[in-house]
Design a protein around this motif. Structure first.
Motif, PDB file in Angstrom:
ATOM      1  N   VAL A 134      27.327  68.270  65.812  1.00  0.00           N
ATOM      2  CA  VAL A 134      26.249  68.482  66.776  1.00  0.00           C
ATOM      3  C   VAL A 134      26.267  69.910  67.336  1.00  0.00           C
ATOM      4  N   ASN A 135      27.458  70.469  67.523  1.00  0.00           N
ATOM      5  CA  ASN A 135      27.570  71.809  68.101  1.00  0.00           C
ATOM      6  C   ASN A 135      27.696  72.921  67.073  1.00  0.00           C
ATOM      7  N   LEU A 136      27.540  72.601  65.806  1.00  0.00           N
ATOM      8  CA  LEU A 136      27.723  73.583  64.740  1.00  0.00           C
ATOM      9  C   LEU A 136      26.809  74.798  64.873  1.00  0.00           C
ATOM     10  N   ARG A 137      25.614  74.600  65.437  1.00  0.00           N
ATOM     11  CA  ARG A 137      24.673  75.718  65.524  1.00  0.00           C
ATOM     12  C   ARG A 137      25.241  76.877  66.349  1.00  0.00           C
ATOM     13  N   HIS A 138      26.217  76.588  67.221  1.00  0.00           N
ATOM     14  CA  HIS A 138      26.812  77.649  68.018  1.00  0.00           C
ATOM     15  C   HIS A 138      27.530  78.691  67.161  1.00  0.00           C
ATOM     16  N   ALA A 139      27.911  78.304  65.944  1.00  0.00           N
ATOM     17  CA  ALA A 139      28.524  79.266  65.035  1.00  0.00           C
ATOM     18  C   ALA A 139      27.503  80.335  64.651  1.00  0.00           C
ATOM     19  N   ALA A 158      10.919  76.906  59.987  1.00  0.00           N
ATOM     20  CA  ALA A 158      11.918  76.343  60.903  1.00  0.00           C
ATOM     21  C   ALA A 158      11.292  75.250  61.762  1.00  0.00           C
ATOM     22  N   GLY A 159      10.099  75.516  62.285  1.00  0.00           N
ATOM     23  CA  GLY A 159       9.424  74.533  63.120  1.00  0.00           C
ATOM     24  C   GLY A 159       9.096  73.272  62.338  1.00  0.00           C
ATOM     25  N   GLY A 160       8.563  73.466  61.132  1.00  0.00           N
ATOM     26  CA  GLY A 160       8.188  72.326  60.302  1.00  0.00           C
ATOM     27  C   GLY A 160       9.366  71.441  59.941  1.00  0.00           C
ATOM     28  N   VAL A 161      10.439  72.074  59.486  1.00  0.00           N
ATOM     29  CA  VAL A 161      11.631  71.305  59.108  1.00  0.00           C
ATOM     30  C   VAL A 161      12.222  70.605  60.333  1.00  0.00           C
ATOM     31  N   ALA A 162      12.174  71.276  61.476  1.00  0.00           N
ATOM     32  CA  ALA A 162      12.697  70.670  62.703  1.00  0.00           C
ATOM     33  C   ALA A 162      11.919  69.410  63.058  1.00  0.00           C
ATOM     34  N   LEU A 163      10.604  69.438  62.849  1.00  0.00           N
ATOM     35  CA  LEU A 163       9.786  68.262  63.138  1.00  0.00           C
ATOM     36  C   LEU A 163      10.096  67.140  62.153  1.00  0.00           C
ATOM     37  N   PRO A 220      20.271  62.177  62.474  1.00  0.00           N
ATOM     38  CA  PRO A 220      21.392  62.128  63.400  1.00  0.00           C
ATOM     39  C   PRO A 220      22.114  63.474  63.492  1.00  0.00           C
ATOM     40  N   TYR A 221      22.942  63.600  64.495  1.00  0.00           N
ATOM     41  CA  TYR A 221      23.834  64.749  64.670  1.00  0.00           C
ATOM     42  C   TYR A 221      23.121  66.102  64.700  1.00  0.00           C
ATOM     43  N   LYS A 222      21.865  66.119  65.090  1.00  0.00           N
ATOM     44  CA  LYS A 222      21.102  67.368  65.144  1.00  0.00           C
ATOM     45  C   LYS A 222      21.087  68.090  63.787  1.00  0.00           C
ATOM     46  N   LEU A 223      21.207  67.337  62.715  1.00  0.00           N
ATOM     47  CA  LEU A 223      21.196  67.933  61.386  1.00  0.00           C
ATOM     48  C   LEU A 223      19.837  68.559  61.086  1.00  0.00           C
ATOM     49  N   GLY A 224      18.795  67.969  61.679  1.00  0.00           N
ATOM     50  CA  GLY A 224      17.463  68.523  61.485  1.00  0.00           C
ATOM     51  C   GLY A 224      17.397  69.965  61.974  1.00  0.00           C
ATOM     52  N   LEU A 225      18.081  70.221  63.078  1.00  0.00           N
ATOM     53  CA  LEU A 225      18.094  71.558  63.653  1.00  0.00           C
ATOM     54  C   LEU A 225      18.785  72.544  62.714  1.00  0.00           C
ATOM     55  N   MET A 226      19.933  72.145  62.183  1.00  0.00           N
ATOM     56  CA  MET A 226      20.670  73.019  61.270  1.00  0.00           C
ATOM     57  C   MET A 226      19.864  73.278  60.008  1.00  0.00           C
ATOM     58  N   ALA A 227      19.230  72.228  59.476  1.00  0.00           N
ATOM     59  CA  ALA A 227      18.420  72.394  58.266  1.00  0.00           C
ATOM     60  C   ALA A 227      17.257  73.343  58.541  1.00  0.00           C
ATOM     61  N   ALA A 228      16.658  73.180  59.733  1.00  0.00           N
ATOM     62  CA  ALA A 228      15.536  74.034  60.113  1.00  0.00           C
ATOM     63  C   ALA A 228      15.972  75.491  60.231  1.00  0.00           C
ATOM     64  N   VAL A 233      17.957  84.783  62.422  1.00  0.00           N
ATOM     65  CA  VAL A 233      18.570  83.658  63.136  1.00  0.00           C
ATOM     66  C   VAL A 233      17.910  83.340  64.484  1.00  0.00           C
ATOM     67  N   PRO A 234      17.677  84.337  65.350  1.00  0.00           N
ATOM     68  CA  PRO A 234      17.060  83.988  66.643  1.00  0.00           C
ATOM     69  C   PRO A 234      15.728  83.262  66.491  1.00  0.00           C
ATOM     70  N   VAL A 235      14.838  83.791  65.677  1.00  0.00           N
ATOM     71  CA  VAL A 235      13.529  83.157  65.505  1.00  0.00           C
ATOM     72  C   VAL A 235      13.688  81.760  64.912  1.00  0.00           C
ATOM     73  N   ALA A 236      14.507  81.637  63.880  1.00  0.00           N
ATOM     74  CA  ALA A 236      14.678  80.342  63.211  1.00  0.00           C
ATOM     75  C   ALA A 236      15.257  79.295  64.165  1.00  0.00           C
ATOM     76  N   VAL A 237      16.349  79.632  64.826  1.00  0.00           N
ATOM     77  CA  VAL A 237      17.032  78.669  65.676  1.00  0.00           C
ATOM     78  C   VAL A 237      16.216  78.308  66.920  1.00  0.00           C
ATOM     79  N   LEU A 238      15.663  79.291  67.597  1.00  0.00           N
ATOM     80  CA  LEU A 238      14.898  79.012  68.811  1.00  0.00           C
ATOM     81  C   LEU A 238      13.632  78.221  68.486  1.00  0.00           C
ATOM     82  N   THR A 239      12.973  78.530  67.370  1.00  0.00           N
ATOM     83  CA  THR A 239      11.801  77.763  66.964  1.00  0.00           C
ATOM     84  C   THR A 239      12.197  76.330  66.622  1.00  0.00           C
ATOM     85  N   ALA A 240      13.341  76.181  65.970  1.00  0.00           N
ATOM     86  CA  ALA A 240      13.816  74.840  65.613  1.00  0.00           C
ATOM     87  C   ALA A 240      14.055  73.999  66.860  1.00  0.00           C
ATOM     88  N   ILE A 241      14.492  74.630  67.933  1.00  0.00           N
ATOM     89  CA  ILE A 241      14.720  73.897  69.182  1.00  0.00           C
ATOM     90  C   ILE A 241      13.399  73.615  69.886  1.00  0.00           C
TER      91      ILE A 241
END
Lengths: 237, 107
Positions: A82-87, A198-203, A209-217, B41-49
């Protein structure tokens, strides 16, 4: 200008620019505090999570896992994913902190959140800020940390009194800040494509689960940006 | 006791993830392609959120909808893109959000 005054101004600036994030995080802090209490967690555990983990989404998920009696390794693994995006944030800000002492890097990394990342990377985007930006960064960190703990305590003590807090829309402050930071960056097609993908994949992955959608996006967005950038370069005469 | 250990581990793991690249210090240099990738990265990650929060404020089980979050985000996005003033764009967005919410109290 004297150095201590200069440092204080940067600390204050970092905290001040983080204010919309503080507003956005407040309801989640209250909800976390009250939810954790109603899940039966002892007060020390609730406070420890906000002080030692300091990562909203993983804290919420942990409440659920602890309540369901999940095993320790499962909770640890879930927290990791879940916190992997912090990397990504760590990689993105690395060049601005690499010259700093171990103490600085340990501190700044400990307090690195989505919100502080957004505010600080925006600050560092201006080249003038590279040299002393760590003070600004620290200001943002301390503001978020104090704020998160404060609202967690409020949630623990008064949580039952504000059942509808989630519906007030205060979280929009954070959304607005993120949008305000991203929008001016969308000035060329690779960046626009990055955002769209990024937006599309996030949706699409919102329910994963596990915010994997966010990482994929994030991964898909970065790859798209690079790809389009290369294609456009090759196409140019 | 297990609870304490669990929480200590969670925090330690989270810190290590956040520390990851910071720990590399000045010894390591990134290859050119990685430096370029990091620019996105900033655009991708922030948009994803942002995207789920703006298009699916009811949560992942809901459909993509027109809503105060989207209205506010469009307002903020436009002002920020056009006028490059972050604070003004946030304020306007929040105003639009509040107004749309007030007008359409279903949300």
């Amino acid at each position: 200008m004297s150095k201590p005054l200069f440092i204080r101004q940067l600390l204050v600036a970092g905290a001040r620019d983080t204010i919309p994030m503080l507003v956005g995080a407040a309801p989640f802090g209250v909800i976390f505090g009250s939810l954790a209490m109603s899940a039966g967690l002892p007060v020390w555990a609730v406070l420890l999570m906000s002080l030692w983990v300091f990562a909203g989404s993983s804290q919420f998920i942990a409440i659920g896992l602890l309540g369901a009696g999940a095993a320790m390794p499962v909770i640890w693994l879930t927290t990791l994913v879940v916190n992997l995006r912090h990397a990504l944030y760590s990689a993105s800000l690395m060049r601005f902190v690499r010259h700093l002492s171990w103490r600085w890097r340990l501190a700044l990394s400990f307090w690195l959140t989505d919100e502080t990342y957004a505010v600080v990377q925006h600050h560092y985007a201006n080249a003038e800020n590279a040299a002393h930006g760590h003070w600004y960064y620290l200001g943002s960190c301390l503001a978020m940390y104090g704020n998160w703990f404060f609202w967690t305590v409020i949630g623990v003590v008064f949580g039952a009194a504000f059942p509808q807090l989630g519906g007030w829309g205060l979280d929009f402050a954070m959304v607005a800040t993120f949008v305000g930071i991203v929008a001016p960056l969308l000035r060329n097609w690779p960046m626009v494509a990055t955002a769209v993908v990024a937006g599309g994949v996030a949706l699409i992955g919102a329910h994963w689960p596990y915010k994997l959608g966010l990482m994929a996006a994030a991964g898909g967005g970065v790859a798209t940006g690079m790809l389009l950038s290369r294609l456009l370069q090759r196409g140019a005469p | 006791m297990t609870l304490l250990l669990t929480l200590l581990g969670m925090g330690l793991l989270t810190w290590l993830i956040r520390l990851s690249f910071f720990a590399l210090g000045e010894r390591v240099t990134f290859p050119a392609w990685l430096i370029e990738a990091l620019r996105y990265v900033p655009v991708a990650v922030l948009t994803a959120i942002i995207a789920p929060a703006v298009f699916m404020p009811e949560g992942p089980q809901g459909a993509v909808t027109l809503n105060p979050y989207l209205a506010g985000a469009l307002a903020t996005g436009w002002i920020s893109w056009r006028y490059q003033h972050l604070l003004a764009s946030i304020a306007c967005g929040m105003l639009v959000f509040a107004v749309v919410r007030f007008l359409f109290p279903l949300f």
